[in-house]
Write a protein that holds these residues in place. Structure first.
Motif, PDB file in Angstrom:
ATOM      1  N   ARG A 120      15.220  -6.356  -2.634  1.00 18.83           N
ATOM      2  CA  ARG A 120      14.622  -5.046  -2.379  1.00 18.83           C
ATOM      3  C   ARG A 120      13.317  -4.819  -3.129  1.00 18.83           C
ATOM      4  NH1 ARG A 120      19.984  -1.100  -2.184  1.00 18.83           N
ATOM      5  NH2 ARG A 120      21.196  -2.438  -0.791  1.00 18.83           N
ATOM      6  N   LYS A 121      12.548  -5.883  -3.319  1.00 12.62           N
ATOM      7  CA  LYS A 121      11.245  -5.757  -3.965  1.00 12.62           C
ATOM      8  C   LYS A 121      10.229  -6.574  -3.169  1.00 12.62           C
ATOM      9  CE  LYS A 121      10.985  -5.641  -8.430  1.00 12.62           C
ATOM     10  NZ  LYS A 121      10.965  -6.012  -9.876  1.00 12.62           N
ATOM     11  N   LEU A 122       9.072  -5.952  -2.843  1.00 11.40           N
ATOM     12  CA  LEU A 122       8.010  -6.616  -2.098  1.00 11.40           C
ATOM     13  C   LEU A 122       6.717  -6.553  -2.893  1.00 11.40           C
ATOM     14  CD1 LEU A 122       8.679  -5.218   1.505  1.00 11.40           C
ATOM     15  CD2 LEU A 122       9.331  -7.471   0.605  1.00 11.40           C
ATOM     16  N   HIS A 123       6.082  -7.708  -3.094  1.00 11.78           N
ATOM     17  CA  HIS A 123       4.797  -7.777  -3.784  1.00 11.78           C
ATOM     18  C   HIS A 123       3.687  -7.669  -2.732  1.00 11.78           C
ATOM     19  CE1 HIS A 123       6.442  -9.043  -7.738  1.00 11.78           C
ATOM     20  NE2 HIS A 123       7.447  -9.438  -6.970  1.00 11.78           N
ATOM     21  N   VAL A 124       2.882  -6.614  -2.836  1.00  9.32           N
ATOM     22  CA  VAL A 124       1.907  -6.316  -1.770  1.00  9.32           C
ATOM     23  C   VAL A 124       0.501  -6.739  -2.198  1.00  9.32           C
ATOM     24  CG1 VAL A 124       3.258  -4.474  -0.743  1.00  9.32           C
ATOM     25  CG2 VAL A 124       1.724  -3.926  -2.608  1.00  9.32           C
ATOM     26  N   ARG A 125      -0.241  -7.318  -1.230  1.00  6.69           N
ATOM     27  CA  ARG A 125      -1.628  -7.744  -1.442  1.00  6.69           C
ATOM     28  C   ARG A 125      -2.384  -7.571  -0.123  1.00  6.69           C
ATOM     29  NH1 ARG A 125       0.764  -8.131  -5.615  1.00  6.69           N
ATOM     30  NH2 ARG A 125       0.613  -9.755  -7.213  1.00  6.69           N
ATOM     31  N   THR A 126      -3.723  -7.622  -0.200  1.00  8.85           N
ATOM     32  CA  THR A 126      -4.582  -7.642   0.991  1.00  8.85           C
ATOM     33  C   THR A 126      -5.421  -8.913   0.960  1.00  8.85           C
ATOM     34  OG1 THR A 126      -4.687  -5.232   1.152  1.00  8.85           O
ATOM     35  CG2 THR A 126      -6.432  -6.482   2.231  1.00  8.85           C
ATOM     36  N   TYR A 127      -5.459  -9.623   2.098  1.00 11.46           N
ATOM     37  CA  TYR A 127      -6.274 -10.825   2.237  1.00 11.46           C
ATOM     38  C   TYR A 127      -7.234 -10.630   3.415  1.00 11.46           C
ATOM     39  CZ  TYR A 127      -3.083 -13.034  -1.033  1.00 11.46           C
ATOM     40  OH  TYR A 127      -2.362 -13.334  -2.155  1.00 11.46           O
ATOM     41  N   VAL A 187       5.360  -3.529  -5.086  1.00  9.67           N
ATOM     42  CA  VAL A 187       4.917  -3.906  -6.425  1.00  9.67           C
ATOM     43  C   VAL A 187       3.565  -4.595  -6.346  1.00  9.67           C
ATOM     44  CG1 VAL A 187       5.544  -5.177  -8.517  1.00  9.67           C
ATOM     45  CG2 VAL A 187       7.331  -4.218  -7.069  1.00  9.67           C
ATOM     46  N   TRP A 188       2.722  -4.344  -7.340  1.00 11.90           N
ATOM     47  CA  TRP A 188       1.463  -5.057  -7.498  1.00 11.90           C
ATOM     48  C   TRP A 188       1.212  -5.225  -8.999  1.00 11.90           C
ATOM     49  CZ3 TRP A 188       2.224  -0.368  -5.168  1.00 11.90           C
ATOM     50  CH2 TRP A 188       1.734   0.777  -5.810  1.00 11.90           C
ATOM     51  N   PRO A 189       0.240  -6.016  -9.431  1.00 17.53           N
ATOM     52  CA  PRO A 189       0.115  -6.344 -10.853  1.00 17.53           C
ATOM     53  C   PRO A 189      -0.041  -5.149 -11.781  1.00 17.53           C
ATOM     54  CG  PRO A 189      -1.163  -7.887  -9.566  1.00 17.53           C
ATOM     55  CD  PRO A 189      -0.667  -6.846  -8.603  1.00 17.53           C
ATOM     56  N   THR A 190      -0.564  -4.038 -11.292  1.00 16.39           N
ATOM     57  CA  THR A 190      -0.795  -2.895 -12.180  1.00 16.39           C
ATOM     58  C   THR A 190       0.077  -1.696 -11.867  1.00 16.39           C
ATOM     59  OG1 THR A 190      -2.617  -2.195 -10.743  1.00 16.39           O
ATOM     60  CG2 THR A 190      -3.183  -3.562 -12.650  1.00 16.39           C
ATOM     61  N   GLY A 191       1.052  -1.840 -10.987  1.00 16.26           N
ATOM     62  CA  GLY A 191       1.877  -0.676 -10.687  1.00 16.26           C
ATOM     63  C   GLY A 191       2.872  -0.936  -9.580  1.00 16.26           C
ATOM     64  N   SER A 192       3.488   0.136  -9.116  1.00 17.88           N
ATOM     65  CA  SER A 192       4.478   0.038  -8.048  1.00 17.88           C
ATOM     66  C   SER A 192       4.690   1.423  -7.457  1.00 17.88           C
ATOM     67  CB  SER A 192       5.802  -0.511  -8.585  1.00 17.88           C
ATOM     68  OG  SER A 192       6.369   0.385  -9.519  1.00 17.88           O
ATOM     69  N   CYS A 193       5.376   1.478  -6.326  1.00 15.14           N
ATOM     70  CA  CYS A 193       5.771   2.748  -5.741  1.00 15.14           C
ATOM     71  C   CYS A 193       7.065   2.548  -4.966  1.00 15.14           C
ATOM     72  CB  CYS A 193       4.674   3.332  -4.846  1.00 15.14           C
ATOM     73  SG  CYS A 193       4.450   2.489  -3.264  1.00 15.14           S
ATOM     74  N   PRO A 194       7.904   3.594  -4.877  1.00 14.22           N
ATOM     75  CA  PRO A 194       9.168   3.455  -4.156  1.00 14.22           C
ATOM     76  C   PRO A 194       8.955   3.520  -2.649  1.00 14.22           C
ATOM     77  CG  PRO A 194       8.950   5.674  -5.020  1.00 14.22           C
ATOM     78  CD  PRO A 194       7.767   4.905  -5.533  1.00 14.22           C
ATOM     79  N   GLY A 195       9.897   2.991  -1.923  1.00 13.74           N
ATOM     80  CA  GLY A 195       9.814   3.031  -0.468  1.00 13.74           C
ATOM     81  C   GLY A 195      11.166   2.758   0.156  1.00 13.74           C
ATOM     82  N   GLY A 211     -16.598  -7.201   9.767  1.00 17.65           N
ATOM     83  CA  GLY A 211     -16.133  -8.550  10.075  1.00 17.65           C
ATOM     84  C   GLY A 211     -15.250  -9.186   9.024  1.00 17.65           C
ATOM     85  N   VAL A 212     -14.836  -8.428   7.984  1.00 16.60           N
ATOM     86  CA  VAL A 212     -14.019  -9.048   6.935  1.00 16.60           C
ATOM     87  C   VAL A 212     -12.591  -9.313   7.411  1.00 16.60           C
ATOM     88  CG1 VAL A 212     -15.398  -8.097   5.055  1.00 16.60           C
ATOM     89  CG2 VAL A 212     -13.451  -6.777   5.939  1.00 16.60           C
ATOM     90  N   GLU A 213     -12.099  -8.540   8.369  1.00 18.35           N
ATOM     91  CA  GLU A 213     -10.768  -8.673   8.965  1.00 18.35           C
ATOM     92  C   GLU A 213      -9.656  -8.704   7.911  1.00 18.35           C
ATOM     93  OE1 GLU A 213      -8.179 -11.762  11.608  1.00 18.35           O
ATOM     94  OE2 GLU A 213     -10.307 -11.559  12.217  1.00 18.35           O
ATOM     95  N   PRO A 214      -9.265  -7.527   7.414  1.00 19.56           N
ATOM     96  CA  PRO A 214      -8.192  -7.481   6.417  1.00 19.56           C
ATOM     97  C   PRO A 214      -6.819  -7.767   7.039  1.00 19.56           C
ATOM     98  CG  PRO A 214      -9.540  -5.476   6.410  1.00 19.56           C
ATOM     99  CD  PRO A 214      -9.839  -6.206   7.669  1.00 19.56           C
ATOM    100  N   TRP A 215      -5.950  -8.388   6.229  1.00 20.53           N
ATOM    101  CA  TRP A 215      -4.551  -8.597   6.569  1.00 20.53           C
ATOM    102  C   TRP A 215      -3.692  -8.110   5.406  1.00 20.53           C
ATOM    103  CZ3 TRP A 215      -2.127 -10.851  10.916  1.00 20.53           C
ATOM    104  CH2 TRP A 215      -3.017 -11.244  11.939  1.00 20.53           C
ATOM    105  N   LEU A 216      -2.658  -7.356   5.740  1.00 18.79           N
ATOM    106  CA  LEU A 216      -1.746  -6.841   4.724  1.00 18.79           C
ATOM    107  C   LEU A 216      -0.584  -7.817   4.567  1.00 18.79           C
ATOM    108  CD1 LEU A 216      -1.668  -3.123   5.938  1.00 18.79           C
ATOM    109  CD2 LEU A 216      -3.338  -4.272   4.465  1.00 18.79           C
ATOM    110  N   VAL A 217      -0.277  -8.130   3.336  1.00 12.99           N
ATOM    111  CA  VAL A 217       0.748  -9.139   3.061  1.00 12.99           C
ATOM    112  C   VAL A 217       1.776  -8.556   2.093  1.00 12.99           C
ATOM    113  CG1 VAL A 217       1.190 -11.382   1.969  1.00 12.99           C
ATOM    114  CG2 VAL A 217      -0.775 -11.098   3.499  1.00 12.99           C
ATOM    115  N   ALA A 218       3.064  -8.824   2.343  1.00 12.25           N
ATOM    116  CA  ALA A 218       4.147  -8.449   1.433  1.00 12.25           C
ATOM    117  C   ALA A 218       4.985  -9.691   1.165  1.00 12.25           C
ATOM    118  CB  ALA A 218       5.020  -7.349   2.039  1.00 12.25           C
TER     119      ALA A 218
END
Length: 591
Positions: A146-153, A66-74, A131-138
């Motif tokens: 059974r719901k994960l809010h996904v973001r990139t930092y 899930v994210w603020p503008t949508g979602s997808c199954p997994g 050099g931005v070094e992205p990290w994926l966060v749930a």
């Protein structure tokens, strides 16, 4: 509410392997590097996530990204020797992808449409070189299975994404990321402080509670005014439950609508509530302070004891605390006499705080010792006495309610009323319709003919109930004013699961709730009551003639010799005594 307690956080560095999985499958990939729709999660990190989703090694678990503008199954699943976080081919968590950063979901620039693996690898190389070094966060929230809010930092975000820096993460999460060997890899942190955290109270009247909360943010005193049965007392109970609910200090919170700095840590003040009901015998001595007899070995003496207003004021004023004082039936006692001299402390600018002394009065019986009751001691186990001066902290919120139809009890005088923000609470037809299971905006759909009764459905009866209440109230407003409208609670318990039973139940509610209320409101006002019940003069019948069918009331002509006193009287019939078709006709006649 969008801000909720966090139960666990998964994080993974944007390695080449993770980049390829999110990038998507490439048909020309001879080396099979772009063929996965999942992350391979290290066992320790996966075990932590499996414990909160929950998931098992024997069965795949459906999840939602899930994210603020949508979602997808997994799915979250075990494939020996690792856990996998998977999504459907062609549907992927957009905040983890590259693309046009003018799109809300994307914060990693790059071309997502390349078909050549070597060219796609160059996109990841460019990200690494920047050099931005992205990290994926749930983020897994409390109460959301059974719901994960996904973001990139980012370790070093681009200027336009400063709010998505790793530094925005709570310290407990950032420390876990920095503790990874070589600052690389993936992990899951489960927050143990939430083990005792119960679910937030379920609000039965969320719209009204939201209005009250907004008002309490502006002013410390709020008064709900409206007819009986409109949800005022329910709102008081909901607000009391919110004040009595407390998460452990240090609980991590996450705003599901924010892309970046939506994190916070719960360091809210302690809170508590007190509930009172005013009545004609309730007094200043009960509410503020009074002298009460107490016995001892020396006989009977008088002891100064504080009321709930002084107790809450003392408790709130001793620390980072807040309290809600709930007062129902506000005008059934003499509110001005009950508050007494404390009336001068109610205004917002007269309240005390850490930066403002506020107004003060001398407490009752200043020359006599007044002990603080044990539940209100600042330090448990340490007895205290009230000072001789009384101030009312800004953290003491007063929420009161009164019925607008109660004209026989003490009025609220102007000095009291101006110190409260008044919220008018009327019948809520939308809430009633929703409670009865009706679809939004369906109340005004066409109704079936009265006959045959077999053509009616449950929703038709529910729509009729809402429309009858609305129509009757529209006529009451013109006859007496909106203060005398009927509350939606009168028809709240329309619960029968069969059409005939629901019609009978609606008739019973009209006979035992609606009509008696109207009779008491319009005592000796037949003309007004007839207007409210939509009874015309054409329904007049002579003595001895049968009552007209399909009407809830009719005019009965006076017997011979009594016409000089009153030529007619309104006669109200029992809907319950009618047959099915006549019941529907009489109810429909009220529209």
């Amino acid at each position: 509410m969008t801000t909720q307690a966090v139960q666990a956080v998964f994080f993974a560095k944007y390695t080449a392997s993770n980049f390829r999985a999110v990038y998507g499958r490439l048909p020309t990939d001879a080396n099979a590097t772009y063929t996965k729709d999942f992350f391979q999660v290290l066992q320790a990190a996966g075990d932590g996530l499996a414990g909160v989703l929950p998931a098992s090694r024997t069965q795949d678990t459906d999840i939602e990204y899930v994210w603020p503008t949508g979602s997808c199954p997994g799915k979250f699943l075990w494939r020996d020797p690792r856990w996998q976080m998977k999504w459907l081919t062609g549907q992927k968590p957009l905040p983890w992808t590259i693309g046009n950063t003018n799109t809300a979901e994307v914060s990693i620039p790059g071309n997502p449409g390349l078909q050549d693996p070597a060219a796609a690898d160059m996109e990841h190389a460019a990200i690494t070189a920047s050099g931005v070094e992205p990290w994926l966060v749930a983020v897994k929230l409390v109460g959301e299975d059974r719901k994960l809010h996904v973001r990139t930092y980012f370790r070093n975000p681009a200027p336009q994404f400063a709010d998505r820096a790793l530094a925005q993460l709570p310290t407990v999460v950032l420390d876990a990321i920095n503790a990874l060997p070589n600052g690389d890899g993936s992990g899951t942190i489960v927050l143990p402080a939430l083990a005792a955290l119960g679910p937030r109270p379920t609000l039965r009247v969320p719209a009204l509670v939201s209005r009250i909360q907004e008002a309490l943010q502006r002013e410390p005193n709020v008064l709900l005014v409206g007819p009986p049965g409109t949800g005022k007392t329910v709102a008081l109970e909901d607000l009391q439950a919110l004040y009595d609910y407390s998460a452990p200090v240090g609980t991590v919170l996450f705003d599901t609508t924010a892309w970046g700095n939506g994190w916070s840590v719960w360091n809210a003040p302690q809170s508590r509530s007190e509930v009172l009901v005013f009545h004609p015998s309730y007094s200043y001595e009960n509410f503020v302070a009074g002298l009460y007899p107490t016995s001892s070995q020396h006989g009977i003496s008088l002891e100064a004891k504080p009321g709930p207003l002084l107790c809450l004021g003392h408790w709130v004023g001793k620390g980072n605390r807040q309290a809600l004082l709930v007062i129902d039936e506000f005008n059934r006692g003499s509110a001005a006499a009950i508050f007494g001299d404390c009336l001068s402390l109610l205004d917002k600018d007269k309240r005390s705080s850490s930066s403002h002394a506020g107004a003060r009065i001398t407490r009752p019986y200043p020359g006599q010792k007044m002990p603080v009751p044990e539940p209100y001691w600042d330090v448990p186990g340490t007895a205290e006495d009230f000072a001789s001066e009384v101030r009312l902290p800004a953290g003491v919120h007063i929420l009161a309610a009164m019925n607008s139809t109660d004209r026989s009890v003490a009025p609220v005088d102007a000095a009291m009323r101006r110190r409260f923000t008044v919220i008018r609470v009327g019948p809520d037809y939308e809430a009633l319709a929703q409670h009865l299971g009706l679809a939004p905006n369906s109340v005004d759909q066409g109704m079936p003919p009265v006959a045959p009764v077999t053509g009616w459905q449950l929703d038709d009866v529910s729509r009729l109930a809402v429309r009858v209440l609305r129509a009757v109230n529209a006529r009451i407003e013109f006859c007496l004013g909106e203060d005398f409208e009927l509350g939606h609670a009168l028809l709240w318990h329309l619960t029968a699961s069969a059409v005939a039973e629901r019609v009978a139940q609606l008739c019973m509610l009209v006979d035992t709730k609606v009509v008696p209320t109207l009779r008491m409101t319009f005592v000796d006002q037949d003309e007004a009551l007839a207007a409210v019940l939509s009874v015309s003069d054409a329904s007049r019948v002579s003595l001895g003639q049968p009552a007209p069918t399909g009407l809830i009331a009719y005019w009965k002509e006076a017997p011979q010799g009594l016409a000089s006193i009153a030529d007619k009287r309104l006669s109200v019939r029992s809907l319950t005594a009618m047959d099915g078709q006549e019941k529907l006709a009489a109810l429909s006649a009220l529209l």
